[in-house]
Design a protein around this motif. Structure first.
Motif, PDB file in Angstrom:
ATOM      1  N   SER A 118      54.947  43.725  28.223  1.00  0.00           N
ATOM      2  CA  SER A 118      56.094  44.561  26.905  1.00  0.00           C
ATOM      3  C   SER A 118      57.206  43.506  27.415  1.00  0.00           C
ATOM      4  CB  SER A 118      56.781  45.881  28.024  1.00  0.00           C
ATOM      5  OG  SER A 118      57.480  46.298  27.554  1.00  0.00           O
ATOM      6  N   ASN A 119      58.162  43.227  26.200  1.00  0.00           N
ATOM      7  CA  ASN A 119      59.113  42.614  25.936  1.00  0.00           C
ATOM      8  C   ASN A 119      60.097  43.040  26.417  1.00  0.00           C
ATOM      9  OD1 ASN A 119      60.726  39.912  25.219  1.00  0.00           O
ATOM     10  ND2 ASN A 119      60.266  40.968  22.588  1.00  0.00           N
ATOM     11  N   LYS A 120      59.800  44.661  26.850  1.00  0.00           N
ATOM     12  CA  LYS A 120      61.138  45.081  26.872  1.00  0.00           C
ATOM     13  C   LYS A 120      62.481  44.083  28.299  1.00  0.00           C
ATOM     14  CE  LYS A 120      62.350  48.633  24.401  1.00  0.00           C
ATOM     15  NZ  LYS A 120      63.166  50.150  24.275  1.00  0.00           N
ATOM     16  N   ARG A 121      62.349  43.721  29.091  1.00  0.00           N
ATOM     17  CA  ARG A 121      63.050  43.165  30.096  1.00  0.00           C
ATOM     18  C   ARG A 121      63.311  41.746  29.885  1.00  0.00           C
ATOM     19  NH1 ARG A 121      58.477  38.686  32.574  1.00  0.00           N
ATOM     20  NH2 ARG A 121      58.055  37.555  31.422  1.00  0.00           N
ATOM     21  N   GLN A 132      60.215  42.250  18.975  1.00  0.00           N
ATOM     22  CA  GLN A 132      58.899  42.739  19.051  1.00  0.00           C
ATOM     23  C   GLN A 132      59.029  43.886  20.617  1.00  0.00           C
ATOM     24  OE1 GLN A 132      55.884  39.813  19.402  1.00  0.00           O
ATOM     25  NE2 GLN A 132      57.506  38.478  18.769  1.00  0.00           N
ATOM     26  N   GLY A 133      58.650  44.062  20.063  1.00  0.00           N
ATOM     27  CA  GLY A 133      57.566  45.177  21.287  1.00  0.00           C
ATOM     28  C   GLY A 133      57.151  44.336  22.717  1.00  0.00           C
ATOM     29  N   ALA A 134      56.203  43.822  21.852  1.00  0.00           N
ATOM     30  CA  ALA A 134      55.091  42.725  22.792  1.00  0.00           C
ATOM     31  C   ALA A 134      56.138  41.559  23.386  1.00  0.00           C
ATOM     32  CB  ALA A 134      53.898  42.539  22.221  1.00  0.00           C
ATOM     33  N   LEU A 135      55.918  41.206  24.316  1.00  0.00           N
ATOM     34  CA  LEU A 135      56.566  40.465  24.938  1.00  0.00           C
ATOM     35  C   LEU A 135      54.573  38.951  24.541  1.00  0.00           C
ATOM     36  CD1 LEU A 135      58.289  38.982  26.961  1.00  0.00           C
ATOM     37  CD2 LEU A 135      56.655  38.679  28.324  1.00  0.00           C
ATOM     38  N   ALA A 136      55.951  37.837  23.620  1.00  0.00           N
ATOM     39  CA  ALA A 136      55.423  36.334  22.679  1.00  0.00           C
ATOM     40  C   ALA A 136      54.970  35.698  23.184  1.00  0.00           C
ATOM     41  CB  ALA A 136      56.665  35.991  21.796  1.00  0.00           C
ATOM     42  N   PRO A 137      54.707  35.479  24.898  1.00  0.00           N
ATOM     43  CA  PRO A 137      54.441  34.192  25.554  1.00  0.00           C
ATOM     44  C   PRO A 137      53.262  34.750  26.174  1.00  0.00           C
ATOM     45  CG  PRO A 137      57.126  34.363  26.320  1.00  0.00           C
ATOM     46  CD  PRO A 137      56.747  35.225  25.138  1.00  0.00           C
ATOM     47  N   VAL A 145      51.034  43.061  38.855  1.00  0.00           N
ATOM     48  CA  VAL A 145      51.819  43.098  38.714  1.00  0.00           C
ATOM     49  C   VAL A 145      53.452  43.858  38.259  1.00  0.00           C
ATOM     50  CG1 VAL A 145      52.972  41.060  36.389  1.00  0.00           C
ATOM     51  CG2 VAL A 145      50.555  42.102  36.191  1.00  0.00           C
ATOM     52  N   GLY A 146      53.757  44.303  38.376  1.00  0.00           N
ATOM     53  CA  GLY A 146      54.428  46.038  38.417  1.00  0.00           C
ATOM     54  C   GLY A 146      55.609  45.675  37.694  1.00  0.00           C
ATOM     55  N   ALA A 147      56.939  45.189  37.907  1.00  0.00           N
ATOM     56  CA  ALA A 147      58.131  45.139  37.269  1.00  0.00           C
ATOM     57  C   ALA A 147      57.992  43.725  36.795  1.00  0.00           C
ATOM     58  CB  ALA A 147      59.356  45.624  37.832  1.00  0.00           C
ATOM     59  N   GLY A 148      57.754  42.553  37.178  1.00  0.00           N
ATOM     60  CA  GLY A 148      57.657  41.193  36.614  1.00  0.00           C
ATOM     61  C   GLY A 148      57.134  40.694  35.335  1.00  0.00           C
ATOM     62  N   ASP A 149      56.398  41.403  35.089  1.00  0.00           N
ATOM     63  CA  ASP A 149      55.617  41.806  33.854  1.00  0.00           C
ATOM     64  C   ASP A 149      55.332  42.932  33.065  1.00  0.00           C
ATOM     65  OD1 ASP A 149      55.142  39.709  31.301  1.00  0.00           O
ATOM     66  OD2 ASP A 149      54.057  38.399  32.723  1.00  0.00           O
ATOM     67  N   PRO A 150      56.150  43.923  32.476  1.00  0.00           N
ATOM     68  CA  PRO A 150      55.241  45.483  32.602  1.00  0.00           C
ATOM     69  C   PRO A 150      54.363  45.530  31.875  1.00  0.00           C
ATOM     70  CG  PRO A 150      57.739  45.061  32.135  1.00  0.00           C
ATOM     71  CD  PRO A 150      57.233  43.368  32.605  1.00  0.00           C
ATOM     72  N   PRO A 151      53.364  46.479  31.523  1.00  0.00           N
ATOM     73  CA  PRO A 151      52.422  46.647  30.293  1.00  0.00           C
ATOM     74  C   PRO A 151      53.423  47.322  29.762  1.00  0.00           C
ATOM     75  CG  PRO A 151      52.134  48.136  32.303  1.00  0.00           C
ATOM     76  CD  PRO A 151      53.807  47.291  32.677  1.00  0.00           C
ATOM     77  N   ILE A 152      53.108  47.088  28.279  1.00  0.00           N
ATOM     78  CA  ILE A 152      53.540  47.453  27.030  1.00  0.00           C
ATOM     79  C   ILE A 152      53.008  48.882  27.012  1.00  0.00           C
ATOM     80  CG2 ILE A 152      51.566  47.408  25.573  1.00  0.00           C
ATOM     81  CD1 ILE A 152      53.519  45.753  23.673  1.00  0.00           C
ATOM     82  N   PHE A 153      51.949  49.200  27.906  1.00  0.00           N
ATOM     83  CA  PHE A 153      51.734  51.012  27.212  1.00  0.00           C
ATOM     84  C   PHE A 153      52.592  52.153  28.175  1.00  0.00           C
ATOM     85  CE2 PHE A 153      47.143  51.941  26.169  1.00  0.00           C
ATOM     86  CZ  PHE A 153      47.259  50.660  25.061  1.00  0.00           C
TER      87      PHE A 153
END
Lengths: 504, 305
Positions: free
Chosen positions: A162-165, A340-345, A380-388
């Motif tokens: 997820s890009n929501k961070r 965008q909703g997904a984290l590009a990198p 991975v936890g909150a560091g790199d949250p999943p997109i679902f």
């Protein structure tokens, strides 16, 4: 067969690798790492060597375990390389040029996906995931976007996190903060309170610890901090690609010289003058700066959620809190906009020269299922949250991680993505050359006292960026692209709500 | 000609490995850099546009390039005289056979030379740190400063700090060169000087220095070229910052060619142009030094005779 992990020996790689390993060990001690390798969706030829490269960090913790299990189950060898971004920027292009690139790679941050497709770096993976449309339907809206990870109706990129961070929320030493008389978990600090807390913590520290720390030699920290503080104070603008960052989509103009950006820089300068900023921040990178926090040498840092798991694992005795980044003294709190909703990198790409598409499809498929996403969230936890979003419900996570993910949901909105409106803007991104004295350097120069006059410098910065953007548009047009700066204007954009497909 | 080639065929055969390796790792990169310097190219895509001397024209009007160039010269002028003079004094002292523990001193001074540059850079970053750094601690304890100095974080102090670390790191190698040079002075010269009651500073100034002058020029050349190759030390200590304050030519070239951020795309062609220009400057310096060495050698012969 076996799974093999390699990492570079650079200082940064060493720090990142060590952090990842220690975090992984610690997480493993405190939390279930149970992962099951799902049944294969493709026929996998045994004995082959499959290679994957990305930027590591907490991703490495997941992959080291998963790839080992996967390799064993499928009878293949998986080589996982975790390298810092500056090395990815050299390794991947060289590999592509020599036809020896990893089967799956993260794109260097200066290569836009449209270019990668046009240059023949990557191939679509539609043929390697049966019923791919059904699988893609399981992703949240905005995960797959034309011009971002889909091209000519084919699927190229795997958007699985997820890009929501954002990377400048507040992490603080609870004891110091309590002594300063604030409780950011109950109420986020305003800008004035942030400065006051920093001063009070510094006074209490008597030279043993300081109020605020930042990795000031890492230029991106300056631009991110000012961008996010400015946007939360009401300077609405995008923040992702070079045709979004710091641009107010309602006008298509840069907001560098907005009152909010200027005030945010002046706040940091004032804190520097107060003497409440940790000494030596200009020669310290972000990992060094954040390492001082658990040591009790600093009271506050504006950083990302990736610290939470690391500190909880490595420094269980460190009592820290997490909350929103500083909010304006008065008026509403502005939303942070993502493109965008997904984290590009983190989006992964299948090398065009790879013959192991079935393995890539097999792994991609797993990462795009609730099972895979939950396994990811567990580690991975909150560091790199999943997109679902649903994966978070079932994941084991600390209270701090859950609190910060909740805050991200409140603070972040999906904004317009100009490239979705006009895919040819990819050529503008490819041509854009940021000014040499860019946003990050300007802020660093101002806070370090090398540049004087915030308003004049930010106006000059805006002029330089406009010149660069105009030049990029001119170059794209000369290359045959049908583009115009009006493509960056979305008059119907409301920064407080998500900008959906119907809004374009 | 062919006859000569045939006669010395084994000699040429022996030269071949060196030629191949030199071609691959020295000549080809030089030619490639000149070729790329004439192209507008990011280095990672196929959009390579020939621009002739365009990159050089842009380069010469780029104030950030000239600032980096000036910093390289400042670094050169800051390090070489200091390094040469301090090491010469130490060499004269340590060349005295009667000095006890001279081998131990030599080893201690040489130790930083064999320590990896990156390690030196990181250690000195800690030593110079304004937070709990021992150097600041000492200065505070002695009452020389009232607040810790951010040696690497301030434009006023960053270059002197890096220059100091560089001189400390490479002092030992210059010392060895001077010692080697001093040992070429024949004993008879010292004996004759003693008979003429020429001792101490006068002996060094009027007798020893003229004899070792050709070596001095060679050492100067080596030190000067070394001072222009400071990439790992500066990268590990300051990354070129703060705000360009320690960005020397090599860091400029690297940043332009590879290191990117905040929307910058690599400019390999432009960086190659900067590299070619810098290479020409270093080459000119080398040629000048070679000419000077030849002249000095001739005059030294006169002194000996």
């Amino acid at each position: 067969m076996t799974s093999r992990n390699r990492s570079g020996l650079s200082r940064r790689a060493f720090i990142q690798g060590t952090t990842a390993i220690v975090a992984g060990t610690a997480l493993g001690a405190g939390r279930s790492l149970a992962q099951t390798v799902p049944a294969p969706i493709n026929t996998i030829a045994e004995g082959t060597t499959f290679r994957w490269i990305d930027s590591g960090d907490q991703k490495a913790v997941f992959y080291k375990k998963f790839f080992a299990d996967y390799a064993k189950d499928r009878g293949v060898e998986v080589v996982y390389d975790a390298l810092p971004w500056n090395e990815i920027a050299q390794v991947v292009p060289l590999g592509v040029r020599n036809n020896s690139a990893h089967d799956v790679f993260a794109l260097p941050q200066n290569v836009n996906p449209a270019d990668a497709v046009a240059q023949g770096w990557v191939q679509p993976y539609d043929d390697f995931i049966p019923n791919i449309d059904e699988w893609k339907a399981g992703f949240p809206d905005g995960a797959f976007l034309p011009g971002i990870n889909e091209f000519d109706g084919k699927t190229y990129g795997l958007p699985f996190t997820s890009n929501k961070r954002y990377g400048t929320h507040l992490l603080y030493n609870k004891a110091y903060m309590e002594a300063a008389g604030y409780d950011p978990e109950a109420k986020p600090l305003s800008w004035s309170e942030f400065r006051d807390a920093s001063r009070k913590i510094t006074e209490a520290g008597k030279g043993r610890y300081f109020g605020f720390i930042i990795g000031g030699s890492q230029l991106g920290r300056w631009s991110q901090t000012i961008r996010n503080m400015g946007r939360m104070a009401g300077a609405s603008a995008g923040g992702d690609s070079v045709i979004e960052a710091d641009i107010d989509f309602r006008t298509g103009e840069y907001v560098f010289d907005s009152d909010q950006y200027i005030a945010a820089i002046e706040l940091l300068i004032a804190m520097q003058s107060d003497g409440s900023v940790f000494p030596g921040v200009m020669s310290m990178n972000a990992p060094q700066a954040r390492a001082f926090m658990p040591q009790g040498a600093a009271g506050m840092i504006l950083q990302g959620p990736w610290n939470i798991g690391g500190w909880e694992g490595n420094n269980p005795g460190f009592d820290f809190g997490v909350s929103s980044g500083p909010v304006p003294d008065e008026g509403p709190v502005g939303k942070l906009t993502i493109g965008q909703g997904a984290l590009a990198p983190n989006t992964m790409w299948l090398f065009k020269g790879s013959e192991l598409g079935p393995i890539a499809g097999d792994i991609f498929h797993y990462l795009g299922t609730l099972e895979g996403q939950t396994a990811w969230a567990n580690i991975v936890g909150a560091g790199d949250p999943p997109i679902f979003p649903a994966a978070l419900d079932g994941a084991e996570m600390s209270a701090r991680s859950k609190a910060i993910l909740q805050h991200f949901n409140d603070a972040i909105r999906v904004g317009p993505n100009p490239i979705v409106g006009n895919a040819e803007l990819g050529k503008v991104i490819g041509s854009f050359q940021a000014p040499e004295i860019n946003f990050a350097r300007t802020v660093q120069g101002l806070v370090a006292g090398e540049l004087k006059g915030v308003a004049a410098e930010m106006k000059g910065l805006k002029d330089r960026y406009n010149a660069s953007l105009d030049a990029a548009f001119a170059a794209a047009k000369a290359d045959g692209a049908q583009v115009d700066r009006s493509d960056l204007v979305f008059a119907n954009w409301n920064p407080d709500v998500d900008f959906g497909a119907a809004d374009y | 000609m062919f006859e000569t080639l045939h006669r010395y065929r084994y000699h040429y055969l022996m030269l071949l490995p060196g030629l191949i390796l030199g071609g691959m790792f020295v000549f080809y990169p030089i030619v490639a850099a000149c070729y790329y310097a004439m192209h507008d190219w990011s280095g990672f895509n196929s959009d390579k546009v020939f621009v002739g001397m365009g990159n050089f024209v842009k380069l010469f009007s780029d104030p950030i390039f000239w600032d980096a160039f000036k910093r390289s010269l400042v670094f050169l002028l800051g390090t070489v005289p200091l390094q040469m003079s301090v090491s010469l004094v130490l060499a004269v002292l340590l060349n005295n056979q009667l000095l006890k523990m001279s081998t131990w001193f030599r080893t201690m001074i040489f130790l930083p030379v064999v320590t990896p540059v990156a390690v030196i850079g990181i250690i000195w970053t800690f030593l110079l740190s304004p937070f709990n750094g021992p150097i600041n601690g000492l200065l505070l304890d002695l009452g020389i400063i009232s607040r810790p100095v951010d040696f690497l974080g301030s434009s006023a102090t960053v270059m002197p700090s890096v220059i100091g670390v560089y001189v400390w790191k490479w002092l030992g190698i210059t010392l060895i060169y001077w010692l080697a040079a001093l040992q070429t002075v024949p004993d008879e010269v010292y004996d004759s000087a003693k008979l003429d009651r020429c001792r101490g500073a006068r002996l060094i100034w009027y007798i020893v220095l003229p004899i070792i002058l050709p070596f001095a020029l060679a050492i100067l050349l080596i030190s000067a070229v070394g001072a222009l190759n400071v990439f790992p030390l500066i990268m590990s200590m300051t990354n070129g910052g703060p705000f360009f304050a320690s960005e020397v030519m090599e860091i400029f070239i690297y940043r332009t060619a590879f290191a990117t951020g905040d929307g910058s795309i690599p400019r390999l062609g432009y960086a190659a142009a900067a590299g070619v220009f810098f290479g020409v400057v270093v080459l000119s310096l080398t040629i000048l030094q070679a000419i000077a060495t030849r002249r000095a050698r001739a005059s030294a012969k006169q002194v000996r005779s």
